[in-house]
Motif scaffolding. Structure first.
Motif, short mmCIF file in Angstrom:
data_model
loop_
_atom_site.label_atom_id
_atom_site.label_comp_id
_atom_site.label_asym_id
_atom_site.label_seq_id
_atom_site.Cartn_x
_atom_site.Cartn_y
_atom_site.Cartn_z
N HIS A 186 0.83 -1.19 0.00
CA HIS A 186 0.00 0.00 0.00
C HIS A 186 0.88 1.25 0.00
CE1 HIS A 186 -2.90 -3.07 1.40
NE2 HIS A 186 -3.72 -2.36 0.65
N ASP B 188 2.45 4.51 1.09
CA ASP B 188 2.70 5.15 2.38
C ASP B 188 3.46 6.46 2.14
OD1 ASP B 188 5.34 4.39 1.84
OD2 ASP B 188 5.30 2.69 3.23
N TYR C 239 -15.63 -6.16 -2.26
CA TYR C 239 -15.45 -6.38 -0.82
C TYR C 239 -16.00 -5.17 -0.08
CZ TYR C 239 -12.11 -10.03 -2.25
OH TYR C 239 -11.51 -11.13 -2.81
N ASN C 240 -17.00 -5.38 0.74
CA ASN C 240 -17.57 -4.29 1.54
C ASN C 240 -17.93 -3.08 0.68
OD1 ASN C 240 -17.26 -5.80 3.94
ND2 ASN C 240 -15.10 -5.21 4.03
N GLY D 92 -16.74 -2.04 -1.98
CA GLY D 92 -15.65 -1.38 -2.69
C GLY D 92 -14.75 -2.37 -3.39
N PRO E 48 -10.96 -4.42 -3.73
CA PRO E 48 -9.90 -4.94 -2.85
C PRO E 48 -8.83 -3.87 -2.63
CG PRO E 48 -10.46 -6.56 -4.52
CD PRO E 48 -11.17 -5.29 -4.90
N SER E 49 -8.32 -3.80 -1.42
CA SER E 49 -7.39 -2.72 -1.08
C SER E 49 -6.11 -2.80 -1.90
CB SER E 49 -7.07 -2.74 0.42
OG SER E 49 -6.40 -3.93 0.78
N MET E 50 -5.70 -4.02 -2.29
CA MET E 50 -4.47 -4.11 -3.08
C MET E 50 -4.68 -3.61 -4.51
SD MET E 50 -2.10 -7.28 -1.81
CE MET E 50 -3.35 -8.53 -1.57
N LYS F 267 -6.64 -1.01 -5.14
CA LYS F 267 -6.50 0.43 -4.91
C LYS F 267 -5.02 0.79 -4.79
CE LYS F 267 -7.57 4.71 -3.78
NZ LYS F 267 -6.29 5.26 -3.32
N ALA F 268 -4.23 -0.05 -4.13
CA ALA F 268 -2.79 0.20 -4.01
C ALA F 268 -2.13 0.20 -5.39
CB ALA F 268 -2.15 -0.84 -3.11
N ASP G 17 -2.75 3.37 -6.94
CA ASP G 17 -1.92 4.41 -6.31
C ASP G 17 -0.50 4.40 -6.85
OD1 ASP G 17 -3.98 5.34 -4.70
OD2 ASP G 17 -3.45 4.05 -3.00
N GLN H 277 -18.71 1.10 -6.80
CA GLN H 277 -17.50 0.50 -7.35
C GLN H 277 -17.34 0.80 -8.84
OE1 GLN H 277 -17.21 -3.80 -8.24
NE2 GLN H 277 -15.76 -3.91 -6.54
#
Length: 200
Positions: A50, A52, A97-98, A100, A102-104, A106-107, A110, A153
């Motif tokens: 992610h 940072d 997922y929820n 939205g 998957p967070s990866m 989105k990463a 990014d 989404q």
């Protein structure tokens, strides 16, 4: 269209429904493009770090002033951007997922959405630099959300892709997968019918 970038965002690797749908499309694409190249990013097997503060600062630091960690972070981002820039077709296996993404995934966005690399700011506003590509999104959901206010989404993914210049985007939905066997079978059948209608 000789290069395809396949992004698999499911936590469950090949067992994920979005992975299986996108795998089926990629297999058909390979048959039609014997000389084509497929690049695969499977986040279940190749976790995407992610974004940072240190990584973002590395992007802003002049190349000659970067330390080893900063160079490694920028090199990773540059490699991901190079894969995307090379691709004629982008295929994303996209579970929900929820409500939205998957967070990866989105990463990944990014790391590839960088000013001067994949978009630039102009007097008229931001301009995407990756025009001329096609994106196919295989979206799987436990419930039924397409066309409702809860489907944030779809538009979000469209907005992210458009920001970097990818506006030719098609979605294939498999919904109702956690609403009983009959609903799951119907949702997957509908997705496969939609996939068959796509230009490979």
């Amino acid at each position: 269209m000789n290069t395809l970038l396949h992004i698999k965002a499911s936590l469950f690797a090949d067992q994920g429904q979005s992975s299986q749908l996108s795998d089926a499309y990629v297999a058909a694409w390979r048959e039609r493009h014997a000389d084509g190249q497929v690049i695969t990013r499977d986040f279940a097997r190749q976790p995407m770090p992610h974004l940072d503060g240190e990584t973002f600062q590395a992007f802003l630091t002049p190349p000659t002033q970067r330390n080893d960690d900063q160079r490694a972070a920028v090199d990773r981002s540059d490699s991901l951007i190079a894969e995307l820039a090379l691709a004629d077709v982008l295929v994303i296996g996209l579970p929900m997922y929820n409500l939205g993404m998957p967070s990866m995934l989105k990463a990944w966005f990014d790391h590839v959405m960088r000013a001067g690399k994949t978009f630039r700011y102009t007097e008229a506003g931001p301009q995407g630099l990756l025009q001329g590509k096609k994106a196919l999104i295989f979206a799987t959901r436990g419930g039924r959300y397409a066309g409702t206010a809860s489907d944030v989404q779809t538009q979000y993914v469209r907005n992210l892709l458009a920001f970097i210049g990818i506006t030719d985007v098609e979605f294939v939905y498999a919904e109702g997968l956690n609403m009983g066997d009959a609903s799951k079978a119907a949702g997957l059948a509908q997705a496969h019918d939609a996939m068959a209608a796509l230009a490979v």
